[in-house]
Design a protein around this motif. Sequence first.
Motif, PDB file in Angstrom:
ATOM      1  N   LYS A 110     -23.560  71.521  49.113  1.00 14.03           N
ATOM      2  CA  LYS A 110     -24.377  71.891  47.952  1.00 14.03           C
ATOM      3  C   LYS A 110     -23.552  72.045  46.688  1.00 14.03           C
ATOM      4  O   LYS A 110     -24.020  71.792  45.585  1.00 14.03           O
ATOM      5  CB  LYS A 110     -25.163  73.168  48.242  1.00 14.03           C
TER       6      LYS A 110
ATOM      7  N   ASP B 263     -29.124  71.077  53.923  1.00 11.64           N
ATOM      8  CA  ASP B 263     -29.338  72.515  53.800  1.00 11.64           C
ATOM      9  C   ASP B 263     -30.724  72.792  54.395  1.00 11.64           C
ATOM     10  O   ASP B 263     -31.702  72.117  54.028  1.00 11.64           O
ATOM     11  CB  ASP B 263     -29.313  72.898  52.302  1.00 11.64           C
ATOM     12  N   SER B 264     -30.825  73.761  55.299  1.00  9.87           N
ATOM     13  CA  SER B 264     -32.070  73.918  56.065  1.00  9.87           C
ATOM     14  C   SER B 264     -33.273  74.158  55.152  1.00  9.87           C
ATOM     15  O   SER B 264     -34.366  73.642  55.398  1.00  9.87           O
ATOM     16  CB  SER B 264     -31.939  75.049  57.071  1.00  9.87           C
ATOM     17  N   GLU B 265     -33.051  74.925  54.058  1.00  3.99           N
ATOM     18  CA  GLU B 265     -34.160  75.233  53.144  1.00  3.99           C
ATOM     19  C   GLU B 265     -34.637  73.971  52.445  1.00  3.99           C
ATOM     20  O   GLU B 265     -35.837  73.723  52.313  1.00  3.99           O
ATOM     21  CB  GLU B 265     -33.718  76.249  52.076  1.00  3.99           C
TER      22      GLU B 265
ATOM     23  N   GLU C 131     -28.370  77.464  46.082  1.00 10.90           N
ATOM     24  CA  GLU C 131     -29.501  76.696  46.617  1.00 10.90           C
ATOM     25  C   GLU C 131     -30.627  76.547  45.594  1.00 10.90           C
ATOM     26  O   GLU C 131     -31.355  75.553  45.613  1.00 10.90           O
ATOM     27  CB  GLU C 131     -30.021  77.351  47.902  1.00 10.90           C
TER      28      GLU C 131
HETATM   29 MG    MG Z   1     -29.219  77.014  53.353  1.00 14.47          MG
END
Ligand code: MG
Length: 406
Positions: A138, A163-165, A234
């Motif tokens: 990121k 990134d999971s989000e 994020e």
């Molecule tokens: Mg994340």
Amino acid sequence: MQPNNNYSDADATSKGVTVLGATGSVGISTLDVLSRHPEKYHVVALTANKQVEKLFEQCCLFHPAYAVMVDEDAAKQLEEKLRTVGSDTVVLAGACALETVASFEHSDYVMAAIVGAAGLLPSLAAANAGKRVMLANKEALVMSGKLFMDAVKNNGAELLPIDSEHNAIYQSLPLQGTTGVKRILLTGSGGPFRQREIETLSLVTPQEAVAHPNWSMGQKISVDSATMMNKGLEVIEACWLFDVASTDIQVVIHPQSTIHSMVSYIDGSVIAQLGNPDMRTPIAYSLAWPERIDAGVDELDFFDVARLDFEPPDFDRFPCLKFAYDAHEIGGYASIALNAANEVAVDSFLNKHIKFTEIPQLIENALELAPSGTPLVLEDILIQDRESRRTASLWIKNNKKQTTVL
Ligand code: MG
Ligand code: NAD
């Protein structure tokens, strides 16, 4: 030297994958997913900073055409070890070699999983070479924002968020654009100090900070999660990936980390992506997109989860989150300064040179010094990164004279 490896014999439908940062937490999870689908993917290159043993082990299992070690001595050691087992893997040394393998013609997909600003140039090289870029790094996007997104667009690359989000948001958004979207709900667990007495945060040790309640991750992102700078990075990452303003992103604290993020629509619908907290899900999604493959992740058991809690973020407890929103509003130079000062601060904290509560102080100082506006060329990004690191290090040096840590 030309390697004599599997990419040349690979089935035409098998995709060649380069894993940047193969020895890290995301890199290891990526190789785990790849190992479940040998007929679909073959490993073209693996890279690491200086972890010889781990990369050696991975080379023996995955037989990449190339292995890159940034550290020259580590590269020599790896080369010797591979020769003793008769491996054909070609070992390259130095940071430039990361860009070489990221843009290598036989690599279709590039997992960008180097930690920090060190991942910027190789991630950008993959985008410029028109690869499918699976972006975990990121910090690269926080630093280079528009430049990175333009590189993807102008070179026909595919950008899939790891990134999971962001992977959850990607899965929850409409197939085309953002029509009908009201806002993005970016979830975060709140990290290990969500409920700790604020007055005791200055006493937090590195060991306490890296102990994340739900996710097992590398040290830097674990500290970022403890300060909630991770959520701040994020927010900026989501603005660039989905072309939205920071005011369109609401951070939602969700301690169970079961909902990985959501999209709220103008008709009152909210679409969420849920699952066990395991990075192999977004990795498998990005490898197989638009299809799905087994990730080795257990199905979510709702009776086991039982409850889902939500609360708003506390900006007094987590000033880094607020600084990230501010930085994105100020412009690109401020985001670079935020990221650089944070990297220096986290490293110093992990080495017990500064206190946990000095991390936000350093970042605030860096933001005050950052010029307004946004750099348009890579060189200016790199100059600002160096300058912010220099002033952050100076801040620590001057401050250390007055503070004794733990
Ligand atoms: Mg994340
Ligand atoms: P990590 O510390 O476990 O691994 C980092 C990898 O980068 C290692 O392979 C290391 O050798 C390599 N590396 C370190 N410094 C380098 C340098 N100077 N030059 C070249 N290579 C270098 O990190 P991680 O937790 O796997 O995170 C990697 C990236 O993915 C970060 O940007 C992080 O924010 C992001 N991310 C991680 C997770 C997670 O679950 N770990 C989740 C979402 C996003």
